[in-house]
Design a protein around this motif. Structure first.
Motif, PDB file in Angstrom:
ATOM      1  N   ILE A  40      40.096  42.350  37.032  1.00 43.32           N
ATOM      2  CA  ILE A  40      40.282  41.829  38.391  1.00 43.32           C
ATOM      3  C   ILE A  40      41.739  41.988  38.789  1.00 43.32           C
ATOM      4  O   ILE A  40      42.644  41.580  38.039  1.00 43.32           O
ATOM      5  CB  ILE A  40      39.907  40.332  38.475  1.00 43.32           C
ATOM      6  N   LEU A  42      44.724  40.598  40.418  1.00 43.05           N
ATOM      7  CA  LEU A  42      45.137  39.240  40.797  1.00 43.05           C
ATOM      8  C   LEU A  42      46.362  39.342  41.687  1.00 43.05           C
ATOM      9  O   LEU A  42      47.442  39.737  41.244  1.00 43.05           O
ATOM     10  CB  LEU A  42      45.443  38.419  39.545  1.00 43.05           C
ATOM     11  N   SER A  48      41.117  36.514  45.024  1.00 45.51           N
ATOM     12  CA  SER A  48      41.203  36.993  43.647  1.00 45.51           C
ATOM     13  C   SER A  48      41.272  35.830  42.661  1.00 45.51           C
ATOM     14  O   SER A  48      40.783  35.931  41.529  1.00 45.51           O
ATOM     15  CB  SER A  48      42.409  37.916  43.465  1.00 45.51           C
ATOM     16  N   THR A  52      38.468  35.292  39.771  1.00 46.19           N
ATOM     17  CA  THR A  52      38.931  35.153  38.387  1.00 46.19           C
ATOM     18  C   THR A  52      38.354  33.906  37.731  1.00 46.19           C
ATOM     19  O   THR A  52      37.855  33.957  36.599  1.00 46.19           O
ATOM     20  CB  THR A  52      40.467  35.105  38.331  1.00 46.19           C
ATOM     21  N   ASN A  66      43.294  40.284  33.984  1.00 39.97           N
ATOM     22  CA  ASN A  66      43.924  40.182  35.299  1.00 39.97           C
ATOM     23  C   ASN A  66      45.078  41.166  35.375  1.00 39.97           C
ATOM     24  O   ASN A  66      45.899  41.245  34.450  1.00 39.97           O
ATOM     25  CB  ASN A  66      44.473  38.777  35.544  1.00 39.97           C
ATOM     26  N   THR A 145      37.102  41.597  45.208  1.00 37.17           N
ATOM     27  CA  THR A 145      37.451  40.266  45.724  1.00 37.17           C
ATOM     28  C   THR A 145      37.267  40.158  47.237  1.00 37.17           C
ATOM     29  O   THR A 145      37.748  39.213  47.852  1.00 37.17           O
ATOM     30  CB  THR A 145      38.914  39.928  45.365  1.00 37.17           C
ATOM     31  N   ASP A 161      40.917  48.522  48.213  1.00 36.18           N
ATOM     32  CA  ASP A 161      40.445  47.187  47.834  1.00 36.18           C
ATOM     33  C   ASP A 161      38.962  47.006  48.119  1.00 36.18           C
ATOM     34  O   ASP A 161      38.350  46.046  47.645  1.00 36.18           O
ATOM     35  CB  ASP A 161      41.258  46.090  48.531  1.00 36.18           C
TER      36      ASP A 161
END
Length: 262
Positions: A40, A42, A48, A52, A66, A145, A161
């Motif tokens: 992920i 972060l 995010s 998480t 992360n 995210t 993204d």
């Protein structure tokens, strides 16, 4: 995942049962894929952080990576808050700066300092290259995210993204993500921070879109069931802005669909 309760503003409210459903969804998806865990990005934002925490609850911190990927315009405090958040959960925290990559692409493409949106898109795509490379080497899935508000408005970079293997919170409006964040115990700093993609100095989502998320979500949640004039009357958002939002959703439909084929 049917624990919705209707609330006065028209946006469904959620409770702990919805969070439990998302945790189960992540656990079942990762197990079914045969992968070891998830990666992920972060950023220091609420989305995010929520993804998480859900992943940690689903898989255990030892199976969550992360990655903080700052650029030249990333606020310095984001490094501190992401590091502290990851440490509090016990995830594998990695820092990879993207400025050299962005500069190399910008130079090759002949971009100058005034090309902010182009550089922002390059930054988002460089970050996704990093996440998918780590995922490949560790046999992990990339968790996205993006939330429903961003997706409907096309407020993401295609193949940046917006790219991922799994997107857990895509059915939640931004206001619902804030509600979920409090349910699962996300620090208040993440919840109250002005949402920003960090694409350039001082950039915020709400300034760029010209509307607060709470008003945007009230409009988006009614687009399928009401005309623009009625939405404007109920939400207090100007008719011009409601029509602009509807057109934005229509024009960005291609960003939410698979590649067009004959």
């Amino acid at each position: 995942m049917s624990s919705y309760r209707d609330v006065m503003d028209g946006i469904p409210s959620i409770d702990g049962g919805y969070a439990d459903g998302l945790i189960e969804f992540i656990r079942d998806t990762v197990r079914g894929s045969g992968c070891n865990g998830v990666v992920i990005g972060l950023s220091g934002g609420i989305d995010s952080a929520v993804v998480t925490k859900l992943a940690v609850d689903a898989l255990g911190a030892e199976n969550v990576i992360n990655v903080f990927m700052p650029s030249s315009t990333t606020p310095k405090d984001d490094h501190r808050c992401t590091s502290e958040f990851s440490s509090s959960l016990g995830t594998d925290y990695r820092v990879i700066g993207i400025s050299p990559m962005v500069d190399a692409f910008s130079s090759a493409l002949g971009l100058d300092d005034g090309d902010r949106l182009e550089k922002g898109n390059i930054s988002a795509r460089c970050r996704m290259i990093i996440l998918f490379d780590i995922a490949k080497r560790t046999n992990h899935l990339v968790l996205g995210t993006s939330n429903r508000s961003e997706m409907m408005m096309g407020y993401f970079t295609k193949f940046g993204d917006g790219a991922c293997d799994v997107v857990p919170i895509v059915n939640l409006y931004k206001t619902q993500v804030r509600e979920l964040a409090r349910i699962i115990g996300i620090p208040e700093d993440f919840i109250t921070k002005a949402p920003s993609a960090g694409l350039w100095d001082g950039q915020t989502d709400e300034d760029e879109m010209g509307i607060l998320y709470k008003d945007l979500d009230n409009v988006l949640s009614r687009l399928d069931s009401m005309g623009d004039a009625k939405i404007s009357e109920i939400t207090g958002v100007s008719l011009e802005k409601v029509s602009e939002i509807r057109e934005k959703v229509r024009k960005t439909a291609h960003k939410r669909e698979p590649a067009i084929s004959p």
